[in-house]
Motif scaffolding. Structure first.
Motif, short mmCIF file in Angstrom:
data_model
loop_
_atom_site.label_atom_id
_atom_site.label_comp_id
_atom_site.label_asym_id
_atom_site.label_seq_id
_atom_site.Cartn_x
_atom_site.Cartn_y
_atom_site.Cartn_z
N GLY A 195 21.51 -38.02 -3.93
CA GLY A 195 20.15 -38.10 -3.43
C GLY A 195 20.14 -37.94 -1.92
N GLY A 196 19.41 -38.81 -1.24
CA GLY A 196 19.20 -38.66 0.19
C GLY A 196 17.87 -37.97 0.42
N CYS A 197 17.13 -38.42 1.42
CA CYS A 197 15.76 -37.92 1.62
C CYS A 197 15.68 -36.39 1.68
CB CYS A 197 15.17 -38.52 2.89
SG CYS A 197 14.86 -40.30 2.77
N ALA A 198 16.48 -35.80 2.56
CA ALA A 198 16.39 -34.35 2.74
C ALA A 198 16.81 -33.61 1.47
CB ALA A 198 17.24 -33.91 3.92
N PHE A 199 17.86 -34.08 0.81
CA PHE A 199 18.29 -33.41 -0.42
C PHE A 199 17.25 -33.56 -1.51
CE2 PHE A 199 20.62 -33.27 -4.49
CZ PHE A 199 21.01 -31.92 -4.44
N ASN A 200 16.63 -34.73 -1.62
CA ASN A 200 15.56 -34.89 -2.60
C ASN A 200 14.44 -33.89 -2.35
OD1 ASN A 200 16.90 -37.05 -3.78
ND2 ASN A 200 15.80 -38.59 -2.59
N VAL A 201 14.08 -33.70 -1.08
CA VAL A 201 13.03 -32.74 -0.73
C VAL A 201 13.47 -31.32 -1.05
CG1 VAL A 201 11.72 -31.75 1.19
CG2 VAL A 201 11.99 -34.24 1.01
N ALA A 202 14.68 -30.95 -0.62
CA ALA A 202 15.16 -29.58 -0.83
C ALA A 202 15.30 -29.27 -2.32
CB ALA A 202 16.50 -29.39 -0.12
N ARG A 203 15.82 -30.21 -3.09
CA ARG A 203 15.98 -30.01 -4.54
C ARG A 203 14.63 -29.79 -5.20
NH1 ARG A 203 19.31 -34.56 -7.24
NH2 ARG A 203 17.78 -35.81 -6.12
N ALA A 204 13.65 -30.62 -4.85
CA ALA A 204 12.32 -30.48 -5.45
C ALA A 204 11.69 -29.14 -5.09
CB ALA A 204 11.43 -31.64 -5.01
N LEU A 205 11.83 -28.72 -3.82
CA LEU A 205 11.30 -27.42 -3.41
C LEU A 205 11.94 -26.29 -4.20
CD1 LEU A 205 11.12 -27.94 0.45
CD2 LEU A 205 9.18 -27.45 -1.05
N SER A 206 13.27 -26.35 -4.34
CA SER A 206 13.97 -25.30 -5.06
C SER A 206 13.50 -25.20 -6.50
CB SER A 206 15.49 -25.54 -5.00
OG SER A 206 16.20 -24.52 -5.65
N ARG A 207 13.31 -26.34 -7.15
CA ARG A 207 12.85 -26.32 -8.54
C ARG A 207 11.43 -25.79 -8.66
NH1 ARG A 207 15.29 -32.05 -11.02
NH2 ARG A 207 17.48 -31.58 -10.52
N LEU A 208 10.67 -25.90 -7.58
CA LEU A 208 9.31 -25.36 -7.58
C LEU A 208 9.27 -23.90 -7.17
CD1 LEU A 208 7.41 -28.40 -6.00
CD2 LEU A 208 7.33 -27.64 -8.39
N GLY A 209 10.44 -23.30 -7.03
CA GLY A 209 10.49 -21.87 -6.72
C GLY A 209 10.42 -21.54 -5.25
N ILE A 210 10.63 -22.53 -4.40
CA ILE A 210 10.61 -22.33 -2.96
C ILE A 210 11.98 -22.71 -2.42
CG2 ILE A 210 9.54 -23.03 -0.78
CD1 ILE A 210 7.03 -23.73 -2.49
N THR A 211 12.80 -21.73 -2.10
CA THR A 211 14.15 -22.01 -1.61
C THR A 211 14.10 -22.26 -0.10
OG1 THR A 211 15.12 -20.58 -3.31
CG2 THR A 211 16.51 -21.16 -1.43
N PRO A 212 14.33 -23.50 0.32
CA PRO A 212 14.25 -23.79 1.75
C PRO A 212 15.53 -23.38 2.48
CG PRO A 212 14.87 -25.77 0.58
CD PRO A 212 14.68 -24.70 -0.47
N VAL A 213 15.43 -23.28 3.79
CA VAL A 213 16.63 -23.20 4.63
C VAL A 213 17.30 -24.56 4.56
CG1 VAL A 213 17.52 -22.87 6.96
CG2 VAL A 213 15.63 -21.44 6.13
N ASN A 214 18.55 -24.58 4.15
CA ASN A 214 19.25 -25.83 3.86
C ASN A 214 19.98 -26.34 5.10
OD1 ASN A 214 20.66 -27.95 2.76
ND2 ASN A 214 21.99 -26.71 1.47
N GLY A 215 19.28 -27.21 5.86
CA GLY A 215 19.87 -27.80 7.05
C GLY A 215 20.47 -29.17 6.78
N ILE A 216 21.17 -29.29 5.64
CA ILE A 216 21.76 -30.56 5.22
C ILE A 216 23.28 -30.41 5.23
CG2 ILE A 216 21.89 -32.27 3.38
CD1 ILE A 216 19.23 -31.10 2.31
N PRO A 217 23.99 -31.18 6.04
CA PRO A 217 25.45 -31.01 6.10
C PRO A 217 26.14 -31.57 4.86
CG PRO A 217 24.75 -32.78 7.56
CD PRO A 217 23.50 -32.15 7.03
N ALA A 218 27.16 -30.84 4.41
CA ALA A 218 28.07 -31.33 3.39
C ALA A 218 29.30 -31.88 4.10
CB ALA A 218 28.47 -30.20 2.43
N GLY A 219 29.70 -33.09 3.75
CA GLY A 219 30.79 -33.76 4.45
C GLY A 219 32.16 -33.27 4.02
N ASN A 220 33.18 -33.85 4.64
CA ASN A 220 34.54 -33.36 4.45
C ASN A 220 35.39 -34.30 3.57
OD1 ASN A 220 34.94 -35.53 6.13
ND2 ASN A 220 36.16 -34.41 7.66
N GLY A 221 34.71 -35.09 2.71
CA GLY A 221 35.44 -36.00 1.83
C GLY A 221 34.98 -35.89 0.39
N SER A 222 35.21 -36.95 -0.38
CA SER A 222 34.90 -36.91 -1.81
C SER A 222 33.40 -36.80 -2.07
CB SER A 222 35.46 -38.16 -2.49
OG SER A 222 34.91 -39.34 -1.91
#
Length: 318
Positions: A46-73
């Motif tokens: 989850g996480g606020c930004a990911f929740n927003v981006a995921r919901a937008l994507s499912r609604l057919g709106i692919t956002p610019v993904n400014g959410i960092p993926a970390g370097n661990g598990s």
């Protein structure tokens, strides 16, 4: 309103965090020294930004993904979750893993988070430079990422955005921790603000506590700063306040509530989707109410609807 016919007209940029959510059901929050039992509700990304981006994507709106993926598990799980939702990973954080949180859900369905912070609090100019920002973009940001000293580059990046961009700010429960000087500078850029009743009370410390009084407070704030404001009153719906206009109340959709995890994030996503597709703000908030209603009727943060599911929901709630 047939949302399946809506076509994106503006790009959306989502900045912020992806988190691991570990969820537990409890009868009530423990007191200091308590020893209580809980039921596991599962684990999600989850996480606020990911929740927003995921919901937008499912609604057919692919956002610019400014959410960092970390370097661990957790970063590996975040990457997999982003790829599943058709969200290309643009940012790889070089030094930190993603954060995670323990979400405690009470019998009332209210949720309380205990957060272990991660890479979402550690921004740099180099990381931010990797985010493409199209002209006329809507830029979402959560208050969780505006607090720490390591977030200074992000705060400066937001303030440097040109006037053709619309900042969409959800301060959230960290509002009290954000530097007041930064808030004043941000408000000068006329962002679109979304707040719940508690956050509205913090913006108007001399205001009232009843929802009717808070509506007046919300409109006064919008008029004072010359910016649009969405005040969310959970089951009582939302109020749209635009400078120089009468506030407009948008009723909530009545649904059985599983929990309130990601309710506010989902509302943000629905509003952003509506605005991106050219809806006026009041209609976009109505879309936000519908998306949030669907999400709270499903357990956890991963309940965002597809566009067809949203359309069917609206058809049955005419």
């Amino acid at each position: 309103m047939d949302v399946t016919l809506l076509t994106p007209q503006r790009p959306v940029v989502v900045i912020g965090a992806a988190f691991g959510d570990v969820m537990l059901e409890v009868n009530a929050l423990p007191h200091s020294g308590d020893d209580i039992s809980a039921l596991p509700l599962g684990q999600q990304i989850g996480g606020c930004a990911f929740n927003v981006a995921r919901a937008l994507s499912r609604l057919g709106i692919t956002p610019v993904n400014g959410i960092p993926a970390g370097n661990g598990s957790w970063g590996k799980q975040v990457t997999a979750a982003m790829e599943k939702e058709n969200l290309p990973v643009l940012l790889r954080h070089p030094t930190h893993d993603n954060g995670w949180c323990l979400a405690l859900v009470e019998e009332s369905k209210e949720r309380t988070f205990i957060t272990i912070e991660g890479c979402e609090q550690h921004w740099s100019d180099a990381l931010l430079a990797q985010i493409p920002v199209p002209d006329n973009a809507l830029i979402y940001v959560s208050g969780y990422e505006l607090v720490s000293p390591e977030s200074a580059p992000l705060r400066n990046w937001l303030l440097a955005q040109s006037a053709d961009k619309t900042l969409f700010a959800d301060f959230g429960p960290r509002l009290r921790d954000i530097d007041p000087d930064f808030i004043e500078k941000l408000l000068a850029k006329k962002p679109l603000l979304t707040v719940n009743r508690d956050e509205l009370a913090q913006l108007n410390p001399q205001g009232g506590k009843q929802s009717e009084i808070q509506t007046d407070d919300a409109q006064a704030f919008a008029d004072s700063y010359g910016l649009p404001l969405i005040a969310r009153f959970d089951k009582e719906g939302a109020v749209v306040c635009q400078p120089g206009q009468q506030p407009v109340r948008i009723p909530a959709y009545k649904v059985p509530v599983a929990d309130t995890i990601a309710a506010g994030d989902s509302h943000c996503a629905g509003v952003l989707a509506g605005l991106a597709c050219g809806q006026p703000l009041t209609d976009a908030v109505r879309t936000g109410n519908a998306v949030a209603a669907i999400v709270v009727s499903r357990p956890g943060s991963d309940g965002a609807p597809t566009r067809s599911e949203l359309s069917e929901f609206l058809h049955h709630h005419l």
